[in-house]
Write a protein that holds these residues in place. Structure first.
Motif, PDB file in Angstrom:
ATOM      1  N   ALA A  45       2.711  49.059 -64.862  1.00  0.00           N
ATOM      2  CA  ALA A  45       2.183  49.857 -64.163  1.00  0.00           C
ATOM      3  C   ALA A  45       1.687  49.501 -62.816  1.00  0.00           C
ATOM      4  CB  ALA A  45       0.799  50.623 -64.882  1.00  0.00           C
ATOM      5  N   PRO A  46       2.327  50.042 -61.564  1.00  0.00           N
ATOM      6  CA  PRO A  46       2.168  49.616 -60.434  1.00  0.00           C
ATOM      7  C   PRO A  46       0.694  50.309 -60.018  1.00  0.00           C
ATOM      8  CG  PRO A  46       3.592  51.150 -60.335  1.00  0.00           C
ATOM      9  CD  PRO A  46       3.568  51.020 -61.646  1.00  0.00           C
ATOM     10  N   GLY A  47      -0.252  49.697 -58.996  1.00  0.00           N
ATOM     11  CA  GLY A  47      -1.513  50.133 -58.761  1.00  0.00           C
ATOM     12  C   GLY A  47      -1.441  50.974 -57.510  1.00  0.00           C
ATOM     13  N   HIS A  48      -0.336  51.213 -56.844  1.00  0.00           N
ATOM     14  CA  HIS A  48      -0.262  52.256 -55.843  1.00  0.00           C
ATOM     15  C   HIS A  48       0.696  53.391 -56.312  1.00  0.00           C
ATOM     16  CE1 HIS A  48      -1.489  48.572 -53.352  1.00  0.00           C
ATOM     17  NE2 HIS A  48      -1.462  49.457 -52.399  1.00  0.00           N
ATOM     18  N   ILE A  49       0.532  54.197 -55.533  1.00  0.00           N
ATOM     19  CA  ILE A  49       1.596  55.381 -55.672  1.00  0.00           C
ATOM     20  C   ILE A  49       2.766  55.161 -55.091  1.00  0.00           C
ATOM     21  CG2 ILE A  49       2.300  57.862 -55.364  1.00  0.00           C
ATOM     22  CD1 ILE A  49      -0.613  58.603 -55.053  1.00  0.00           C
ATOM     23  N   LEU A  50       3.866  54.749 -56.086  1.00  0.00           N
ATOM     24  CA  LEU A  50       5.114  54.206 -55.519  1.00  0.00           C
ATOM     25  C   LEU A  50       6.303  55.315 -56.170  1.00  0.00           C
ATOM     26  CD1 LEU A  50       4.981  50.505 -55.941  1.00  0.00           C
ATOM     27  CD2 LEU A  50       5.093  51.832 -53.934  1.00  0.00           C
ATOM     28  N   PHE A  51       6.301  56.414 -55.412  1.00  0.00           N
ATOM     29  CA  PHE A  51       7.488  57.328 -55.787  1.00  0.00           C
ATOM     30  C   PHE A  51       8.947  56.578 -55.312  1.00  0.00           C
ATOM     31  CE2 PHE A  51       4.430  60.914 -54.757  1.00  0.00           C
ATOM     32  CZ  PHE A  51       3.893  61.179 -55.842  1.00  0.00           C
ATOM     33  N   VAL A  52      10.061  57.104 -56.063  1.00  0.00           N
ATOM     34  CA  VAL A  52      11.074  56.619 -55.620  1.00  0.00           C
ATOM     35  C   VAL A  52      11.441  56.698 -53.891  1.00  0.00           C
ATOM     36  CG1 VAL A  52      12.531  56.843 -57.450  1.00  0.00           C
ATOM     37  CG2 VAL A  52      12.166  58.942 -56.488  1.00  0.00           C
ATOM     38  N   GLU A  53      10.952  57.616 -53.396  1.00  0.00           N
ATOM     39  CA  GLU A  53      11.295  57.867 -52.262  1.00  0.00           C
ATOM     40  C   GLU A  53       9.949  57.246 -50.953  1.00  0.00           C
ATOM     41  OE1 GLU A  53       9.839  60.006 -53.939  1.00  0.00           O
ATOM     42  OE2 GLU A  53       8.623  61.795 -52.947  1.00  0.00           O
ATOM     43  N   THR A  54       8.998  56.616 -51.843  1.00  0.00           N
ATOM     44  CA  THR A  54       7.962  55.977 -51.056  1.00  0.00           C
ATOM     45  C   THR A  54       8.524  54.794 -49.922  1.00  0.00           C
ATOM     46  OG1 THR A  54       6.329  56.458 -52.719  1.00  0.00           O
ATOM     47  CG2 THR A  54       5.694  54.422 -51.071  1.00  0.00           C
ATOM     48  N   LEU A  55       8.118  54.979 -48.765  1.00  0.00           N
ATOM     49  CA  LEU A  55       8.528  53.940 -47.838  1.00  0.00           C
ATOM     50  C   LEU A  55       7.719  52.805 -47.979  1.00  0.00           C
ATOM     51  CD1 LEU A  55       9.562  56.393 -44.831  1.00  0.00           C
ATOM     52  CD2 LEU A  55      11.118  55.232 -46.695  1.00  0.00           C
ATOM     53  N   VAL A  56       8.301  51.715 -47.742  1.00  0.00           N
ATOM     54  CA  VAL A  56       7.529  50.237 -47.552  1.00  0.00           C
ATOM     55  C   VAL A  56       8.136  49.331 -46.571  1.00  0.00           C
ATOM     56  CG1 VAL A  56       6.880  50.321 -50.166  1.00  0.00           C
ATOM     57  CG2 VAL A  56       8.980  49.313 -49.388  1.00  0.00           C
ATOM     58  N   THR A  57       7.407  48.613 -45.833  1.00  0.00           N
ATOM     59  CA  THR A  57       7.954  47.802 -44.953  1.00  0.00           C
ATOM     60  C   THR A  57       7.033  46.297 -44.717  1.00  0.00           C
ATOM     61  OG1 THR A  57       8.788  47.408 -42.655  1.00  0.00           O
ATOM     62  CG2 THR A  57       6.325  48.573 -43.069  1.00  0.00           C
ATOM     63  N   THR A  58       7.682  45.378 -44.766  1.00  0.00           N
ATOM     64  CA  THR A  58       7.051  43.889 -44.802  1.00  0.00           C
ATOM     65  C   THR A  58       5.941  43.698 -43.525  1.00  0.00           C
ATOM     66  OG1 THR A  58       8.964  42.954 -45.658  1.00  0.00           O
ATOM     67  CG2 THR A  58       7.534  41.683 -44.559  1.00  0.00           C
TER      68      THR A  58
END
Ligand code: GTP
Ligand code: MG
Lengths: 129, 212
Positions: A28-41
């Motif tokens: 279980a991840p702690g953030h809301i991570l939908f399939v469309e959630t964007l992320v960047t380094t």
């Protein structure tokens, strides 16, 4: 995160891995991570030296995420492009976010359904295609 | 369970990241919002074709590992068997404004994939259920699911060569559609037609926002 020496240099890593071995059993991840959630380094590792140091402690999968997400990517893209199951990607990204190494964007649906203003922009955009 | 993964980092790095605006947020990252529409329906009904028609990238495939309960006739205790399988889902992406990107997720329409839909519908704008009039019953699980979940959805008839033509009212009856559910026609091979089907999902979602 526990150091992984089993596969220093991703070439030596077995092609068959139990997905949850990569996440130490957490699902279980702690953030809301939908399939469309964007992320960047995030640019937090100053200089080649420290970036390499951090890189050495990371599993190859984590390194691959860090490199791929120098551009803005969705969770689904990370999963597809790195050939990792969605559940695994969610946990790894969540860890990176907790470590302040990846920025997780809010999506239009984080608080339920997208709001009217966003829907109107979306409609305009689709009609211009 | 195992999955036959290839080495991370070798696949698909050619797929370009999002083009992003020049502005920066406080953490140095560019502002950008993402959202999604789900495309469902029976086997071979044109889901991937619709996604590909609109997407700015070749559709990509992502995998979920799922646990399914299967009705077992073997077990003496009558409990369902638990098995795990990998389900593939394909998706595309279209940047509509410099800071607004829409993802399109094509997902199989069989009832046993509901676990995946629970994950997909969270936060979604809405859904398209594609129907081939030669096999209308294949879309029933998806329609049932979206009705129950309250997700705005439209039903799109995909016309194949040799598909029988029906009156709209007959189709609505055959699908037991609620009066408020839009029924449209769409050629998934055509970008305009596919974009308009997606636009109809948004129009319907706007209507439902108004009704809340
Ligand atoms: N005539 C016609 N053919 C279509 C249309 N949409 C798709 N096809 C064709 O139907 C076939 C199946 O389309 P796909 O997009 O692969 O269908 P799918 O729903 O993704 O299929 P699965 O993922 O296997 O369930 C392809 O050969 C398409 O070219 C359409 O609107 N009209
Ligand atoms: Mg398909």
């Amino acid at each position: 995160m526990v150091a992984d020496d089993g596969g220093r240099g991703s070439a030596s890593r077995s092609a068959r891995v139990r997905p949850y071995a990569l996440t130490q059993g957490r699902t279980a991840p702690g953030h809301i991570l939908f399939v469309e959630t964007l992320v960047t380094t995030l640019d937090c590792e100053q200089g080649e030296e420290s970036a390499l140091d951090a890189g050495r402690r990371d599993m190859p999968e984590v390194r691959a995420i860090i490199v791929l997400c120098r551009g803005v990517r969705s969770v689904a893209e990370v999963s597809a492009l790195l050939n990792l199951p969605l559940g695994v990607v969610r946990v790894l990204i969540s860890d990176l976010a907790a470590q302040g190494r990846i920025s997780v964007y809010q999506t239009a649906g984080d608080t339920g359904r997208p709001d009217r203003a966003l829907l109107e922009r979306l409609l305009g955009g689709l009609r211009r295609l | 369970m195992d999955y036959a993964g290839s080495e991370p980092g070798v696949a698909g790095l050619h797929v370009p990241p999002l083009a992003v605006p020049n502005q920066r947020r406080s953490d140095g990252t560019p502002p950008i919002t993402s959202t999604k529409i789900v495309v469902s329906g029976g086997f071979g009904v044109g889901k991937t074709t619709l996604v590909a028609s609109v997407s700015e990238i070749e559709p990509l495939t992502t995998e979920s590992v799922m646990t399914v309960m299967s009705e077992s006739t073997d077990r003496l205790d009558g409990l369902p068997d638990k098995t795990t399988t990998t389900v593939a889902m394909d998706f595309g992406r279209v940047t509509l404004e410099s800071d607004l990107v829409l993802y399109l997720f094509g997902t199989p329409g069989q009832g046993r994939f509901q676990f995946m839909w629970d994950d997909l519908v969270r936060g979604a704008v809405g859904a398209i259920v594609m129907v081939d009039t030669r096999r209308v019953e294949e879309c029933f699980p998806a329609i049932d699911y979206f009705e129950r979940s309250g997700l705005p959805f439209v039903v799109a008839i995909n016309m194949f060569d040799g598909s029988p033509m029906y009156e709209e009212s007959d189709l609505r009856d055959a699908l037991s559609l609620r009066p408020e559910t839009p029924l449209i026609e769409c050629d998934a091979r055509n970008r305009r037609s596919s974009a308009e089907a997606l636009a109809q999902v948004v129009v319907h979602a706007l209507r439902m926002v108004g009704a809340r």
